[in-house]
Scaffold this active site. Structure first.
Site, PDB file in Angstrom:
ATOM      1  CG  ASP A   9      63.568  29.916  18.678  1.00  0.00           C
ATOM      2  OD1 ASP A   9      62.916  30.784  18.081  1.00  0.00           O
ATOM      3  OD2 ASP A   9      64.396  30.177  19.562  1.00  0.00           O
ATOM      4  CE1 TYR A  10      66.533  25.301  13.079  1.00  0.00           C
ATOM      5  CE2 TYR A  10      64.755  23.936  12.246  1.00  0.00           C
ATOM      6  CZ  TYR A  10      66.039  24.057  12.712  1.00  0.00           C
ATOM      7  OH  TYR A  10      66.854  22.951  12.822  1.00  0.00           O
TER       8      TYR A  10
END
Length: 689
Positions: free
Chosen positions: A344-345
């Site tokens: 989830d970057y």
């Protein structure tokens, strides 16, 4: 978008269409609004702030210097305004996060509140000129009620007295584009349907809360380019992340970039829809009028923490900066910051467009892009080629039988990074020896192989930097006269774990749209359609709530772009509003807190920033990092401030709306500061000591 976890109030005590809308008429007793030249798509007038980042280049740098190092200590609140639109307390407590930065054009301020009410204020006094309420239902709030800002546009080649020549455009939580006359607040009859454009057209099945626009459109060459948030972590068959361009004068669709329909730039026909489950772009874009490009920071595919079902056509665009041609929506270039992202970057920061020094007095047109991983990339904005070295480095492999990760990841080695030192067991931290022991036990239980530790199902895994690490939507600021980059960052770790589908089903983990599903961001998300749900938690003591990673938990730093060296790096935020068990310590100890919102730089040698969880707004010396002035806000300051000049006087303005993820007090306040002057109005009660 990210599902932030509620650790933010738990810091350490020791370290202390018209039928559904409403317009309030323009007040003719007020002086008429002035206008500026239609060059606002490029450089604003020195006194103005005409786009979210002050300009489409997103420098957040103002040439104003009336307020400087020598007199900033005299800065005082001079007017305040309340939007008056706080909904039911249960909504405010769980969903309120305005994140708004106003615009200033001529003698007007323009802003939106958290539920997309558009407001114009007199820039000198804060008196309301008009407001327009599009009547967005709270049912459409995704993770948070957020409107980061609005866009200003002047229609060319029409007389100045034409209705809606000057217009304000916003995207809404119920997925519309709305355009109103900048002088009166009346919806633009020539834009879409009575001033509204339905962004759900072509999107297919959805339910309220799944698709929302939380960032202002970026307008380049008369095209309003808009992305949208798609609710994270719910299911693989989520609505599309399509990026679209609309004629800013008529509201007609100019093009759509749908990565699953290459070569097709129009509205899907018949039963077809924009490709579902593709990466979306929820944050703010920047734009180059001369090149005709808009720079889109992309998020992740619809399931964040597992990649097994991702399609080949979407992989290159996930967690990547994409340069789109505004004339037709075609991709000019792509630079990916994470390959096959399962952390989830997503890219939250708006890229800043500058002339980057490369030696011998030469510069190259560049885009500077900070990331959640702490990397800062500098790319040629014409081609996407790195202007400072980038290395592909080996990273750990997944042990899951149904997961294949990239063997390498890019690292920006030619620029400093925000802090991200490798964790060790001795880094486990706490208020007492028992806290530290608890955290050490958790460290020993977890999988941790450094940065890019793969998600695991048999035990928790530590994510460091976390998905809320590094720099996020507040983005960076650049003093373009001196080539100094300033950015704030988060410095916290997460303690996550994949959950097998059978167990997730037993727990009743279902996506929004299914009975029992919700937009809640806390604890875990279902990731329906994949083999795993995921639990997402802060690495912290389960009893006191104290983080297990050492403070500071957030900071701010300045980088000399000429030398690529850090000038200074300081904690941002005090313990006055934080403490164990969620109890405020009221101590002014500089610990560095989690923070959301960005900095502003002025020619007066100052950085203005709030962002931290201590409800303070600060002025910082750009050369030393020293705090020269601060003031207590009436609510949380999780928004980027802005500055402007009106009637020969410089103002600093911030929207203090609070932030439920950060557990700061909610509000509906707009606060303006300036140097004291005779005749200043009496302050409202909420600004009195």
């Amino acid at each position: 978008m990210t599902h932030l976890i509620r650790l933010f109030g738990l810091m350490t005590l020791i370290w202390l269409p018209l039928s559904h809308a409403q317009t309030t008429a323009y007040d003719p007793t007020l002086e008429p609004a002035t206008t500026v030249a239609s060059t606002v798509a490029g450089a604003p007038e020195p006194a103005d702030w005409t786009a979210y980042g002050r300009n489409n280049a997103a420098t957040r740098y103002s040439p104003l210097d009336q307020i400087d190092r020598d007199n900033v200590s005299e800065l005082k609140p001079v007017w305040g305004y309340r939007t008056g639109n706080l909904p039911d307390q249960s909504v405010v407590d769980k969903k309120w996060a305005p994140e708004t930065t106003p615009l200033k054009v001529g003698d007007n301020l323009y802003l939106c509140d958290a539920l997309n009410v558009l407001i114009s204020l007199d820039a000198s006094s804060g008196r309301e000129r008009w407001r327009y309420d599009p009547k967005v239902s709270t049912d459409h709030i995704p993770y948070s009620a957020t409107c980061r800002g609005v866009s200003y546009y002047e229609v060319p080649d029409v007389p100045d007295d034409t209705a809606c020549k000057r217009r304000i455009i916003e995207g809404t939580l119920d997925a519309e584009l709305v355009a109103v006359d900048a002088d009166t607040g009346v919806p633009c009859a020539d834009f879409g349907h009575a001033g509204h454009v339905d962004l759900m057209e072509g999107m297919g099945d959805s339910v309220p809360g799944y698709v929302a626009v939380t960032s202002p459109p970026t307008i380049v060459r008369g095209v309003a380019v808009v992305g949208h948030q798609v609710l994270d972590g719910q299911k693989e068959d989520a609505p599309s992340g399509v990026i679209r361009g609309y004629d800013a004068a008529t509201g007609k669709l100019a093009w759509a970039w749908d990565m699953g329909r290459p070569g097709e730039t129009g509205l899907p026909e018949g039963d077809d829809v924009y490709t579902r489950g593709t990466p979306n772009a929820w944050t703010i874009f920047s734009g180059d009028e001369a090149l005709g490009l808009v720079y889109v920071p992309m998020g992740n595919s619809s399931v964040d923490y597992w990649s097994g079902n991702r399609r080949e056509f979407e992989k290159p665009y996930s967690t990547a900066l994409v340069a789109l041609d505004v004339t037709n929506g075609t991709v000019r270039w792509v630079f990916q910051t994470v390959h096959n992202d399962v952390w989830d970057y997503d890219l939250g920061s708006q890229g800043s467009l500058i002339d980057f020094p490369v030696g011998d007095g030469r510069t190259v047109p560049a885009v500077v892009l900070p990331t959640k991983m702490g990397d800062i990339y500098v790319l040629d904005r014409r081609t996407g080629e790195p202007l400072t070295p980038v290395e592909e480095r080996p990273v750990p492999a997944s042990t899951l039988p149904d997961e294949t990760l990239s063997p390498t990841q890019p690292f920006s080695v030619g620029m400093p990074s925000t802090p991200r030192e490798q964790l060790t067991e001795t880094d486990a931290w706490g208020v007492t020896p028992l806290d530290q022991l608890w955290c050490r036990i958790q460290f020993k239980r977890a999988s941790y192989e450094g940065m890019y530790t793969p998600p695991s199902v048999d035990r928790p895994f530590l994510q460091w930097p976390s998905y809320n690490g590094g720099n996020d939507w507040g983005s960076a600021a650049v003093n373009t006269d001196r080539n100094i980059l300033v950015l704030n960052y988060n410095h916290i770790a997460m303690y996550d774990q994949l959950i097998p589908r059978d167990e997730a089903n037993e727990r009743g983990m279902v996506p929004l749209g299914v009975p029992g599903g919700s937009t809640s961001s806390g604890g875990s998300v279902p990731q329906a359609g994949s083999p795993y749900a995921v639990s997402i938690e802060a690495w912290r003591n389960g009893f006191t709530g104290v983080p297990c990673s050492r403070p500071p938990f957030g900071g701010i730093m300045a980088i000399d772009l000429n030398t690529r060296k850090v000038l200074w790096n300081e904690p941002l935020g005090t313990a006055r509003h934080n403490g164990p068990f969620g109890i405020s310590s009221h101590l002014p100890v500089k610990v560095g807190t989690p923070n959301n919102g960005g900095p502003v730089i002025t020619a007066g040698g100052l950085i203005f920033i709030a962002a931290a969880t201590d409800n303070l707004i600060r002025a910082i010396d750009i050369d030393s990092g020293e705090v020269l002035w601060q003031d207590v806000l009436p609510a949380g300051g999780q928004a980027t401030p802005m500055t402007y000049e009106a009637n020969g006087r410089q103002y600093l303005v911030i929207v203090a709306g609070g932030h439920h993820f950060m557990e700061t007090p909610p509000g509906d306040y707009v606060v303006a500061y300036s140097l004291p002057a005779k005749g200043d109005p009496t302050l409202p009660d909420f600004l009195k000591d």
